[in-house]
Design an enzyme around this catalytic site. Structure first.
Site: not given
Ligand code: GLA
Length: 377
Positions: A126, A161-162, A164, A183
Protein backbone atom coordinates in the site's frame (compact mmCIF):
# COMPACT_ATOMS: atom_id res chain seq x y z
CA UNK A 1 9.00 -14.24 -11.91
CA UNK A 2 6.78 -13.44 -14.85
CA UNK A 3 3.02 -13.27 -14.34
CA UNK A 4 1.35 -14.25 -17.59
CA UNK A 5 -2.34 -13.60 -16.96
CA UNK A 6 -4.29 -11.44 -14.47
CA UNK A 7 -4.06 -12.96 -10.96
CA UNK A 8 -7.27 -14.43 -9.52
CA UNK A 9 -8.07 -14.87 -5.84
CA UNK A 10 -9.78 -13.65 -2.70
CA UNK A 11 -8.85 -10.78 -0.33
CA UNK A 12 -10.08 -10.16 3.22
CA UNK A 13 -10.50 -6.37 3.10
CA UNK A 14 -13.83 -5.72 1.40
CA UNK A 15 -15.89 -7.79 3.79
CA UNK A 16 -13.82 -8.22 6.93
CA UNK A 17 -11.59 -5.13 7.28
CA UNK A 18 -9.71 -5.40 10.59
CA UNK A 19 -11.93 -8.26 11.74
CA UNK A 20 -9.63 -11.07 10.62
CA UNK A 21 -8.18 -14.11 12.32
CA UNK A 22 -6.71 -17.50 11.70
CA UNK A 23 -9.99 -19.37 11.91
CA UNK A 24 -11.55 -17.10 9.31
CA UNK A 25 -8.64 -17.56 6.91
CA UNK A 26 -8.79 -21.33 7.29
CA UNK A 27 -12.52 -21.25 6.60
CA UNK A 28 -11.91 -19.14 3.50
CA UNK A 29 -9.30 -21.60 2.27
CA UNK A 30 -11.80 -24.42 2.78
CA UNK A 31 -14.51 -22.43 1.02
CA UNK A 32 -12.29 -21.71 -1.97
CA UNK A 33 -12.00 -25.44 -2.50
CA UNK A 34 -15.56 -26.48 -1.59
CA UNK A 35 -17.28 -23.86 -3.73
CA UNK A 36 -15.16 -24.72 -6.76
CA UNK A 37 -13.50 -21.30 -6.85
CA UNK A 38 -10.02 -22.83 -6.71
CA UNK A 39 -10.76 -25.17 -9.58
CA UNK A 40 -12.21 -22.26 -11.56
CA UNK A 41 -8.78 -20.61 -11.32
CA UNK A 42 -8.95 -18.46 -8.16
CA UNK A 43 -5.56 -19.14 -6.72
CA UNK A 44 -4.47 -16.50 -4.18
CA UNK A 45 -5.90 -16.13 -0.69
CA UNK A 46 -4.78 -12.73 0.58
CA UNK A 47 -4.85 -11.32 4.13
CA UNK A 48 -5.08 -7.53 3.90
CA UNK A 49 -4.27 -4.88 6.54
CA UNK A 50 -4.56 -5.33 10.35
CA UNK A 51 -2.86 -8.70 10.81
CA UNK A 52 0.16 -7.60 12.90
CA UNK A 53 0.99 -6.41 16.37
CA UNK A 54 1.43 -2.66 16.83
CA UNK A 55 5.17 -3.11 17.53
CA UNK A 56 7.99 -4.93 15.79
CA UNK A 57 9.96 -7.52 17.83
CA UNK A 58 13.50 -7.07 19.22
CA UNK A 59 14.94 -8.18 15.85
CA UNK A 60 12.94 -5.41 14.18
CA UNK A 61 10.67 -7.93 12.45
CA UNK A 62 6.92 -7.71 11.92
CA UNK A 63 4.95 -9.97 14.25
CA UNK A 64 1.58 -11.54 13.56
CA UNK A 65 -0.94 -10.64 16.28
CA UNK A 66 -0.97 -13.79 18.47
CA UNK A 67 -4.57 -13.23 19.48
CA UNK A 68 -5.73 -13.17 15.89
CA UNK A 69 -3.23 -15.72 14.61
CA UNK A 70 -2.29 -17.97 17.57
CA UNK A 71 -0.54 -20.58 15.41
CA UNK A 72 1.58 -17.94 13.64
CA UNK A 73 1.64 -16.98 9.98
CA UNK A 74 3.79 -19.88 8.83
CA UNK A 75 1.12 -22.31 10.04
CA UNK A 76 -1.59 -20.31 8.26
CA UNK A 77 0.49 -20.31 5.07
CA UNK A 78 1.02 -24.07 5.39
CA UNK A 79 -2.72 -24.60 5.71
CA UNK A 80 -3.46 -22.44 2.69
CA UNK A 81 -0.81 -24.30 0.68
CA UNK A 82 -2.21 -27.67 1.79
CA UNK A 83 -5.43 -26.70 0.01
CA UNK A 84 -3.61 -26.16 -3.27
CA UNK A 85 -3.81 -22.37 -2.93
CA UNK A 86 -1.24 -19.59 -2.75
CA UNK A 87 -0.91 -17.31 0.26
CA UNK A 88 -0.92 -13.51 0.12
CA UNK A 89 -0.20 -10.83 2.70
CA UNK A 90 -0.18 -7.05 2.99
CA UNK A 91 2.22 -4.29 3.93
CA UNK A 92 2.77 -0.67 2.99
CA UNK A 93 5.58 1.66 1.91
CA UNK A 94 5.11 4.22 4.74
CA UNK A 95 5.90 4.15 8.43
CA UNK A 96 2.41 2.85 9.19
CA UNK A 97 -0.09 0.94 7.07
CA UNK A 98 -3.30 2.67 6.03
CA UNK A 99 -5.00 1.28 9.15
CA UNK A 100 -2.08 2.34 11.38
CA UNK A 101 -0.07 -0.87 11.84
CA UNK A 102 3.74 -1.08 11.48
CA UNK A 103 4.72 -0.80 7.87
CA UNK A 104 7.77 -1.50 5.72
CA UNK A 105 9.41 1.92 5.23
CA UNK A 106 13.15 1.44 5.81
CA UNK A 107 12.45 -2.24 6.60
CA UNK A 108 11.91 -3.47 3.05
CA UNK A 109 14.58 -6.16 2.98
CA UNK A 110 13.94 -7.48 6.47
CA UNK A 111 10.18 -7.65 5.82
CA UNK A 112 10.61 -9.33 2.45
CA UNK A 113 12.70 -11.97 4.22
CA UNK A 114 10.03 -12.43 6.91
CA UNK A 115 7.36 -12.91 4.25
CA UNK A 116 9.57 -15.38 2.37
CA UNK A 117 10.26 -17.32 5.60
CA UNK A 118 6.54 -17.59 6.27
CA UNK A 119 5.86 -18.94 2.78
CA UNK A 120 4.12 -15.89 1.36
CA UNK A 121 3.46 -15.97 -2.41
CA UNK A 122 1.85 -12.55 -2.94
CA UNK A 123 2.40 -9.15 -1.32
CA UNK A 124 -0.10 -6.32 -1.59
CA UNK A 125 1.88 -3.16 -0.94
CA UNK A 126 0.00 0.00 0.00
CA UNK A 127 0.90 3.69 -0.17
CA UNK A 128 -0.10 5.34 3.13
CA UNK A 129 1.92 7.36 5.68
CA UNK A 130 4.99 7.89 3.54
CA UNK A 131 7.60 10.32 4.84
CA UNK A 132 7.05 13.42 2.72
CA UNK A 133 10.49 13.52 1.15
CA UNK A 134 10.11 10.04 -0.40
CA UNK A 135 8.29 9.42 -3.65
CA UNK A 136 6.21 6.35 -4.29
CA UNK A 137 8.32 5.88 -7.36
CA UNK A 138 11.37 5.21 -5.16
CA UNK A 139 9.63 3.28 -2.39
CA UNK A 140 7.90 0.84 -4.73
CA UNK A 141 11.29 0.16 -6.29
CA UNK A 142 12.78 -0.56 -2.87
CA UNK A 143 10.24 -3.26 -2.11
CA UNK A 144 10.36 -4.58 -5.68
CA UNK A 145 14.09 -5.10 -5.30
CA UNK A 146 13.73 -6.60 -1.83
CA UNK A 147 11.17 -9.13 -3.07
CA UNK A 148 13.25 -10.02 -6.10
CA UNK A 149 16.10 -10.84 -3.71
CA UNK A 150 14.23 -12.58 -0.91
CA UNK A 151 14.79 -16.10 -2.22
CA UNK A 152 11.13 -16.85 -2.95
CA UNK A 153 8.80 -16.06 -5.82
CA UNK A 154 6.46 -13.43 -4.41
CA UNK A 155 3.96 -11.68 -6.66
CA UNK A 156 4.28 -7.92 -6.10
CA UNK A 157 0.89 -6.22 -6.01
CA UNK A 158 1.45 -2.46 -5.84
CA UNK A 159 -1.46 -0.51 -4.38
CA UNK A 160 -0.95 3.21 -4.93
CA UNK A 161 -4.33 3.98 -6.50
CA UNK A 162 -2.79 5.43 -9.65
CA UNK A 163 -1.23 8.29 -7.64
CA UNK A 164 1.79 10.20 -8.99
CA UNK A 165 0.83 9.14 -12.55
CA UNK A 166 2.11 5.70 -11.65
CA UNK A 167 1.16 4.27 -15.04
CA UNK A 168 4.33 6.00 -16.29
CA UNK A 169 6.73 4.28 -13.90
CA UNK A 170 5.10 1.35 -12.12
CA UNK A 171 6.73 -1.21 -14.43
CA UNK A 172 10.16 0.04 -13.33
CA UNK A 173 9.47 -1.28 -9.85
CA UNK A 174 8.96 -4.97 -10.59
CA UNK A 175 5.24 -4.79 -9.76
CA UNK A 176 3.19 -7.58 -11.33
CA UNK A 177 -0.05 -5.70 -10.86
CA UNK A 178 -0.86 -2.17 -9.71
CA UNK A 179 -3.94 -0.47 -8.40
CA UNK A 180 -4.79 2.03 -11.09
CA UNK A 181 -7.68 3.76 -9.27
CA UNK A 182 -8.99 4.55 -5.78
CA UNK A 183 -10.75 2.21 -3.38
CA UNK A 184 -13.91 0.47 -4.47
CA UNK A 185 -17.05 0.23 -2.39
CA UNK A 186 -20.14 -1.88 -2.82
CA UNK A 187 -22.22 0.54 -4.87
CA UNK A 188 -23.09 1.06 -8.52
CA UNK A 189 -21.61 4.59 -8.39
CA UNK A 190 -18.22 3.22 -7.36
CA UNK A 191 -18.21 0.54 -10.06
CA UNK A 192 -19.11 3.12 -12.71
CA UNK A 193 -16.49 5.58 -11.49
CA UNK A 194 -13.65 3.02 -11.54
CA UNK A 195 -14.66 1.71 -14.95
CA UNK A 196 -14.66 5.21 -16.41
CA UNK A 197 -11.30 6.11 -14.90
CA UNK A 198 -9.75 2.95 -16.26
CA UNK A 199 -10.38 3.87 -19.86
CA UNK A 200 -7.40 6.20 -20.31
CA UNK A 201 -5.14 3.68 -18.55
CA UNK A 202 -5.96 0.66 -20.72
CA UNK A 203 -2.90 1.07 -22.98
CA UNK A 204 -0.64 0.47 -19.98
CA UNK A 205 -2.24 -2.88 -19.13
CA UNK A 206 -0.64 -6.07 -20.36
CA UNK A 207 1.22 -9.25 -19.66
CA UNK A 208 3.64 -9.09 -16.73
CA UNK A 209 2.09 -6.05 -15.01
CA UNK A 210 -1.68 -5.79 -14.88
CA UNK A 211 -3.89 -2.78 -14.16
CA UNK A 212 -5.74 -3.68 -10.97
CA UNK A 213 -9.21 -2.11 -10.84
CA UNK A 214 -9.51 -3.19 -7.16
CA UNK A 215 -11.14 -6.12 -5.43
CA UNK A 216 -14.55 -7.23 -6.63
CA UNK A 217 -17.68 -6.33 -4.70
CA UNK A 218 -19.71 -9.04 -6.45
CA UNK A 219 -21.83 -10.84 -3.87
CA UNK A 220 -21.28 -8.45 -0.96
CA UNK A 221 -24.92 -7.42 -0.89
CA UNK A 222 -24.14 -4.21 0.99
CA UNK A 223 -22.60 -6.10 3.92
CA UNK A 224 -19.15 -5.77 5.44
CA UNK A 225 -16.29 -3.32 5.54
CA UNK A 226 -16.85 -1.55 2.22
CA UNK A 227 -20.50 -2.54 1.92
CA UNK A 228 -22.51 0.54 0.98
CA UNK A 229 -25.93 0.26 -0.53
CA UNK A 230 -24.98 -2.96 -2.31
CA UNK A 231 -25.83 -3.69 -5.93
CA UNK A 232 -28.35 -5.70 -7.89
CA UNK A 233 -27.40 -9.01 -9.42
CA UNK A 234 -27.37 -7.38 -12.85
CA UNK A 235 -25.03 -4.66 -11.60
CA UNK A 236 -22.66 -7.27 -10.15
CA UNK A 237 -22.74 -9.09 -13.50
CA UNK A 238 -21.86 -5.89 -15.35
CA UNK A 239 -19.10 -5.11 -12.82
CA UNK A 240 -17.59 -8.56 -13.26
CA UNK A 241 -17.84 -8.36 -17.04
CA UNK A 242 -16.08 -4.98 -17.26
CA UNK A 243 -13.27 -6.07 -14.92
CA UNK A 244 -12.85 -9.32 -16.87
CA UNK A 245 -12.91 -7.76 -20.34
CA UNK A 246 -10.58 -4.92 -19.30
CA UNK A 247 -8.03 -7.51 -18.15
CA UNK A 248 -8.02 -6.65 -14.44
CA UNK A 249 -6.94 -9.11 -11.76
CA UNK A 250 -10.09 -10.59 -10.21
CA UNK A 251 -9.81 -10.66 -6.43
CA UNK A 252 -13.10 -11.64 -4.83
CA UNK A 253 -14.17 -9.54 -1.85
CA UNK A 254 -17.40 -11.14 -0.62
CA UNK A 255 -17.86 -13.77 2.08
CA UNK A 256 -17.34 -16.85 -0.06
CA UNK A 257 -18.72 -19.13 2.67
CA UNK A 258 -22.21 -17.81 1.96
CA UNK A 259 -22.59 -17.24 -1.76
CA UNK A 260 -25.91 -17.71 -3.52
CA UNK A 261 -25.97 -19.84 -6.65
CA UNK A 262 -26.47 -16.68 -8.74
CA UNK A 263 -23.28 -15.15 -7.34
CA UNK A 264 -21.34 -18.38 -7.92
CA UNK A 265 -22.63 -18.40 -11.48
CA UNK A 266 -21.18 -14.93 -12.00
CA UNK A 267 -17.80 -15.52 -10.39
CA UNK A 268 -17.26 -18.91 -11.97
CA UNK A 269 -18.54 -18.30 -15.47
CA UNK A 270 -15.94 -20.18 -17.49
CA UNK A 271 -16.37 -18.21 -20.70
CA UNK A 272 -16.02 -14.83 -18.99
CA UNK A 273 -12.98 -16.06 -17.06
CA UNK A 274 -11.47 -17.36 -20.31
CA UNK A 275 -11.69 -13.86 -21.79
CA UNK A 276 -10.03 -12.37 -18.69
CA UNK A 277 -7.33 -15.05 -18.81
CA UNK A 278 -6.83 -14.94 -22.57
CA UNK A 279 -3.10 -15.61 -23.04
CA UNK A 280 -2.56 -12.71 -25.44
CA UNK A 281 -3.64 -10.18 -22.76
CA UNK A 282 -4.57 -7.63 -25.43
CA UNK A 283 -6.21 -4.39 -24.50
CA UNK A 284 -9.83 -3.88 -25.48
CA UNK A 285 -10.81 -0.97 -27.69
CA UNK A 286 -13.93 1.13 -27.71
CA UNK A 287 -15.71 1.13 -31.00
CA UNK A 288 -15.84 4.78 -31.99
CA UNK A 289 -19.51 5.04 -32.46
CA UNK A 290 -22.53 6.82 -31.39
CA UNK A 291 -22.45 9.31 -28.53
CA UNK A 292 -20.03 11.57 -26.76
CA UNK A 293 -20.74 10.19 -23.32
CA UNK A 294 -19.00 6.82 -23.31
CA UNK A 295 -21.26 5.55 -20.56
CA UNK A 296 -24.35 6.13 -22.64
CA UNK A 297 -23.44 3.13 -24.74
CA UNK A 298 -20.40 1.87 -26.43
CA UNK A 299 -19.09 -1.52 -27.41
CA UNK A 300 -15.80 -2.71 -26.01
CA UNK A 301 -14.05 -5.16 -28.29
CA UNK A 302 -11.09 -7.39 -27.56
CA UNK A 303 -9.24 -9.54 -30.06
CA UNK A 304 -8.47 -12.90 -28.45
CA UNK A 305 -5.67 -15.35 -29.04
CA UNK A 306 -6.56 -17.64 -31.95
CA UNK A 307 -8.72 -15.10 -33.79
CA UNK A 308 -11.94 -14.97 -31.79
CA UNK A 309 -13.37 -11.61 -30.75
CA UNK A 310 -14.94 -10.70 -27.41
CA UNK A 311 -17.51 -7.91 -27.45
CA UNK A 312 -18.93 -6.28 -24.33
CA UNK A 313 -21.92 -3.94 -24.44
CA UNK A 314 -22.40 -2.10 -21.14
CA UNK A 315 -25.37 0.06 -20.28
CA UNK A 316 -24.09 2.42 -17.60
CA UNK A 317 -27.02 4.70 -18.18
CA UNK A 318 -30.45 4.71 -16.62
CA UNK A 319 -32.63 3.98 -19.65
CA UNK A 320 -32.86 0.86 -21.83
CA UNK A 321 -30.61 0.72 -24.89
CA UNK A 322 -30.57 -1.01 -28.27
CA UNK A 323 -27.04 -0.42 -29.53
CA UNK A 324 -25.83 -1.60 -32.90
CA UNK A 325 -22.25 -2.33 -33.78
CA UNK A 326 -21.32 -2.34 -37.47
CA UNK A 327 -18.88 -5.13 -38.26
CA UNK A 328 -16.89 -2.77 -40.46
CA UNK A 329 -15.86 -1.02 -37.21
CA UNK A 330 -14.05 -4.10 -35.96
CA UNK A 331 -12.21 -5.15 -39.11
CA UNK A 332 -14.91 -7.12 -40.93
CA UNK A 333 -17.84 -6.20 -43.14
CA UNK A 334 -19.09 -7.34 -46.54
CA UNK A 335 -15.89 -6.79 -48.44
CA UNK A 336 -14.01 -9.21 -46.18
CA UNK A 337 -16.14 -12.16 -47.27
CA UNK A 338 -16.32 -13.07 -43.59
CA UNK A 339 -19.01 -13.01 -40.93
CA UNK A 340 -19.26 -13.64 -37.21
CA UNK A 341 -20.67 -16.65 -35.44
CA UNK A 342 -21.98 -15.15 -32.23
CA UNK A 343 -22.48 -16.56 -28.76
CA UNK A 344 -24.19 -14.66 -25.94
CA UNK A 345 -22.26 -15.79 -22.88
CA UNK A 346 -24.53 -14.71 -20.02
CA UNK A 347 -27.65 -15.90 -21.85
CA UNK A 348 -25.81 -19.16 -22.64
CA UNK A 349 -27.18 -18.96 -26.19
CA UNK A 350 -25.73 -19.32 -29.68
CA UNK A 351 -27.11 -16.50 -31.78
CA UNK A 352 -26.08 -17.78 -35.20
CA UNK A 353 -24.10 -15.94 -37.88
CA UNK A 354 -24.14 -12.14 -38.38
CA UNK A 355 -22.90 -10.54 -41.59
CA UNK A 356 -23.35 -6.80 -41.09
CA UNK A 357 -23.89 -5.80 -37.53
CA UNK A 358 -24.48 -6.88 -33.96
CA UNK A 359 -27.52 -5.48 -32.18
CA UNK A 360 -28.43 -6.06 -28.57
CA UNK A 361 -31.02 -4.91 -26.06
CA UNK A 362 -30.02 -3.88 -22.54
CA UNK A 363 -31.96 -2.80 -19.48
CA UNK A 364 -30.28 -0.05 -17.40
CA UNK A 365 -27.06 -1.17 -15.69
CA UNK A 366 -27.05 -4.42 -17.65
CA UNK A 367 -24.57 -5.80 -20.11
CA UNK A 368 -24.26 -8.26 -22.96
CA UNK A 369 -21.04 -10.21 -23.41
CA UNK A 370 -20.49 -11.93 -26.73
CA UNK A 371 -17.80 -14.28 -27.93
CA UNK A 372 -17.59 -14.31 -31.70
CA UNK A 373 -15.72 -16.49 -34.20
CA UNK A 374 -14.81 -15.37 -37.70
CA UNK A 375 -16.43 -17.64 -40.33
CA UNK A 376 -17.02 -17.53 -44.09
CA UNK A 377 -19.95 -15.32 -44.98
C1 GLA B 1 -6.01 1.12 1.29
C2 GLA B 1 -6.14 0.14 0.13
C3 GLA B 1 -7.26 -0.84 0.41
C4 GLA B 1 -7.00 -1.58 1.72
C5 GLA B 1 -6.80 -0.58 2.85
C6 GLA B 1 -6.32 -1.25 4.12
O1 GLA B 1 -7.13 1.95 1.39
O2 GLA B 1 -6.35 0.82 -1.08
O3 GLA B 1 -7.41 -1.76 -0.65
O4 GLA B 1 -5.86 -2.38 1.57
O5 GLA B 1 -5.85 0.42 2.52
O6 GLA B 1 -6.11 -0.36 5.17
Amino acid sequence: MIVKTPPLGWNSWNTFGSNINEQLIREMADAMVETGLRDAGYEYLVIDDCWSLRERNEKDELVADPEKFPSGMKAVADYVHSKGLKFGMYSCNGTLTCAGYPSSFDHEFIDAKTFADWGVDFLKYDNCNRPLSYSGRLLYKRMGLALANCGRDILFSACNWGAEESQNWIKETGAHMWRSTGDINDSWASIKDIAEKQVRLLPTNGQGCFNDMDMLVVGMGGKGNVGMGGCTLEEYRTHFSVWALFGSPLMIGCDIRNMSQEIKDILMNKEILAINQDPACRQPFAVPMIQEDWFAWKAWVRYLEGGDIAVGFFNFGDTPLYPTLALTEIGLGRVSGKALRVRDIWADKDLGVRKDHLSVYMEPHCCVMLRCSVVDA
